[in-house]
Structure formats: C-alpha cells, structure tokens
Design a protein around this motif. Structure first.
Motif, short mmCIF file in Angstrom:
data_model
loop_
_atom_site.label_atom_id
_atom_site.label_comp_id
_atom_site.label_asym_id
_atom_site.label_seq_id
_atom_site.Cartn_x
_atom_site.Cartn_y
_atom_site.Cartn_z
N TRP A 53 0.85 -1.17 0.00
CA TRP A 53 0.00 0.00 0.00
C TRP A 53 0.90 1.24 0.00
O TRP A 53 1.82 1.35 0.80
N TYR A 54 0.56 2.15 -0.92
CA TYR A 54 1.25 3.42 -1.01
C TYR A 54 0.23 4.54 -0.84
O TYR A 54 -0.94 4.39 -1.18
N VAL A 55 0.72 5.68 -0.35
CA VAL A 55 -0.12 6.86 -0.22
C VAL A 55 0.50 7.99 -1.03
O VAL A 55 1.73 8.13 -1.09
N LEU A 97 5.55 4.66 0.74
CA LEU A 97 5.17 3.33 1.15
C LEU A 97 4.56 3.36 2.55
O LEU A 97 5.14 3.90 3.48
N LEU A 98 3.37 2.78 2.68
CA LEU A 98 2.71 2.66 3.98
C LEU A 98 3.08 1.34 4.65
O LEU A 98 3.39 1.32 5.84
N LEU A 99 2.97 0.26 3.89
CA LEU A 99 3.28 -1.06 4.43
C LEU A 99 3.39 -2.06 3.30
O LEU A 99 3.02 -1.75 2.16
N ASP A 104 3.36 -13.35 9.06
CA ASP A 104 2.14 -12.87 9.71
C ASP A 104 1.28 -12.11 8.71
O ASP A 104 1.75 -11.18 8.04
N THR A 105 0.03 -12.50 8.63
CA THR A 105 -0.84 -11.91 7.61
C THR A 105 -1.35 -10.53 7.99
O THR A 105 -1.95 -9.84 7.16
N LEU A 106 -1.16 -10.13 9.22
CA LEU A 106 -1.54 -8.78 9.64
C LEU A 106 -0.25 -7.97 9.75
O LEU A 106 0.62 -8.27 10.57
N VAL A 107 -0.14 -6.97 8.91
CA VAL A 107 1.09 -6.18 8.88
C VAL A 107 0.81 -4.77 9.34
O VAL A 107 -0.23 -4.18 9.06
N GLN A 108 1.77 -4.25 10.07
CA GLN A 108 1.67 -2.89 10.58
C GLN A 108 2.51 -1.97 9.70
O GLN A 108 3.59 -2.34 9.23
N GLY A 109 2.01 -0.77 9.51
CA GLY A 109 2.74 0.19 8.71
C GLY A 109 2.95 1.49 9.45
O GLY A 109 2.77 1.58 10.66
N ILE A 110 3.30 2.49 8.68
CA ILE A 110 3.52 3.81 9.27
C ILE A 110 2.20 4.53 9.45
O ILE A 110 1.17 4.12 8.89
N LYS A 111 2.22 5.57 10.23
CA LYS A 111 1.07 6.46 10.43
C LYS A 111 -0.14 5.73 11.01
O LYS A 111 -1.27 6.18 10.85
N GLY A 112 0.08 4.63 11.69
CA GLY A 112 -1.01 3.92 12.35
C GLY A 112 -1.84 3.02 11.45
O GLY A 112 -2.88 2.52 11.86
N PHE A 113 -1.38 2.80 10.23
CA PHE A 113 -2.10 1.93 9.30
C PHE A 113 -1.71 0.47 9.49
O PHE A 113 -0.59 0.16 9.89
N SER A 173 -7.48 -10.75 -0.93
CA SER A 173 -7.64 -9.36 -0.51
C SER A 173 -6.49 -8.91 0.36
O SER A 173 -5.81 -9.71 1.00
N PHE A 174 -6.32 -7.62 0.39
CA PHE A 174 -5.28 -6.98 1.21
C PHE A 174 -5.82 -5.61 1.58
O PHE A 174 -5.38 -4.58 1.09
N ASN A 175 -6.78 -5.59 2.48
CA ASN A 175 -7.46 -4.35 2.85
C ASN A 175 -6.67 -3.54 3.85
O ASN A 175 -6.05 -4.09 4.78
N LEU A 176 -6.72 -2.26 3.67
CA LEU A 176 -5.99 -1.32 4.54
C LEU A 176 -6.94 -0.76 5.58
O LEU A 176 -8.08 -0.40 5.25
N ARG A 177 -6.46 -0.66 6.81
CA ARG A 177 -7.32 -0.19 7.90
C ARG A 177 -6.59 0.82 8.77
O ARG A 177 -5.35 0.81 8.88
N LYS A 178 -7.40 1.66 9.38
CA LYS A 178 -6.89 2.56 10.41
C LYS A 178 -8.01 2.80 11.41
O LYS A 178 -9.13 3.12 10.99
N PRO A 179 -7.76 2.65 12.69
CA PRO A 179 -8.84 2.74 13.68
C PRO A 179 -9.39 4.15 13.85
O PRO A 179 -10.56 4.31 14.17
#
Lengths: 115, 115
Positions: A35-37, A46-48, A54-63, A73-79
C-alpha cells in the motif's frame, strides 16, 4: 496476469472514525503486496508491505493491512482517521522476476476527511 | 543519495518537441522503474532496468518512448515528437541493494504538459 482492483474510487470519513480501504488482487503465486499513499503533488510513499509470514502487517502512520489468501484481498485499515490522512491510496501487487519486482497498481482510492 | 530524485519537476513543451526526463535512484539500488500517471488515474508501468540485464520495455506505449540507464545509476526517459496525450506525471522508482529488497521507493515525479 497480475491485476489489482480497488472498488472504491472515493471514500469520505469523519475525523476520528475508522477506515477500511479495499483491495483485491489477481496473481498466480504468492503475491508481494503493497500500500502506497500519495498526497497532492507528491510522489508515492510506502505505507506497508506484505511478503510472507504474519498476515496482519503494521505500517507507518497507524495503518495496518491484513492479507487474506482465501479472499485474494489486502485491505488497509486505520482505527481513527486524522485530517492529514486525506490523500490518494494505491494498492499494488508485485511480481518478483530476476531480482526486480514489477508492480501492478490499482486505480487508487481518494480519501476525504471531514471535520 | 537519501532518496530518489527526478528532474525537472515540471516540464511544459509544445506538441512535436522531444523531452528528456531524468531519474537519480537511491545509491546502491540495482533496479529502476518508470511509471506514467495520467490525471486521476493509477500508475501505468513503462519500463524497468535490473542490473546489467536487458530492460523490460513491455510497458512502453509507442516507439516514441525510450529509456536508458548508465550502469546502476542515472536513467533518462526520452519522449520524441510529444503528443498531448503524453501529458502526465512520470514517476521513477528504485529498489534492491545489498539487502536485495523488493520494495520500490518513488521519486516526486516530473509533471509533463504538452501544449
């Protein structure tokens, strides 16, 4: 052939609300996923990424993003979205070949954040 | 260098003229990629270079487009006899290096406007 689908062209969320951006891919082997922003007038950041493990990956900026092989699928989330998250988001699948990694991009999802 | 750099940042040209766009990749990165991003669209792969291997030119839209790379350093994308449909942002990315990473890091792009 590799392809990426981002079904949502434009999403609007309120600041502080949760966010999920969808990404579906087509690839014949284990994909490399990114995922890029892109902020207005800027290049891609690059976000992540997911390569394996591990299928759950953490990125920058809380994503974070979750790889689901069964759903391709590879959905991007932010709480909790911040106003500064307003940008264009691109999902990409990589096809490693000869030490390089040609990327196939989705058409992007534009995120608008309202106060 | 610290990141991928591209020059010029903006280029305005007249239809029929030739243009050259430059990309300086991250030092030590073995792979270099060019993409085109038309207004409101995703990224379209153009060409990539990997070390001393023959470049993958499969994304070049016509024979008016060409690119060169000197060793594992600077690359130049040339568009001959520019047309209005060539107007876009041209993005360069690089990857690789000692860690053999597949993550692509992008430059800020060159915005090309053909009048």
């Amino acid at each position: 052939a590799q392809s990426v689908t981002q079904p949502d062209i434009h999403i609007t969320v309120s600041e502080g609300a949760s966010l999920e951006l969808r990404c579906n891919y087509s690839y014949g082997a284990t994909p490399y996923l990114f995922w890029y922003v892109q902020s207005p007038g800027q290049g891609l950041q690059l976000l992540l990424k997911y390569f394996s493990g591990d299928t759950l990956v953490q990125g920058i900026k809380g994503f974070e993003a979750e790889f689901k092989r069964s759903q391709s699928s590879f959905n991007l989330r932010k709480p909790s979205v911040h106003w500064s998250d307003a940008a264009e988001y691109f999902c990409a699948v990589g096809a490693p070949r000869g030490g390089a990694n040609n990327l196939f991009f989705g058409t992007g999802t534009r995120l608008t954040v309202i106060p | 260098g610290a990141g991928v750099s591209q020059s010029p940042s903006n280029k305005v040209t007249e239809k029929g003229k030739d243009v050259e766009l430059r990309c300086d990749p991250i030092s030590g990165h073995t792979a270099l990629y060019w993409y085109r991003q038309r207004l409101g669209q995703g990224l379209e792969f153009l060409i990539y270079f990997q070390g001393n291997s023959a470049p993958d030119k499969s994304g070049l839209p016509s024979d008016r487009f060409s690119a060169e790379r000197t060793g594992e350093s600077v690359s130049t994308l040339t568009i001959q006899r520019t047309q209005q449909e060539d107007s876009a942002v041209y993005l360069c990315a690089s990857s690789g290096g000692a860690s053999g990473g597949y993550t692509q890091y992008f430059g800020p792009g060159t915005r090309l406007t053909v009048l």
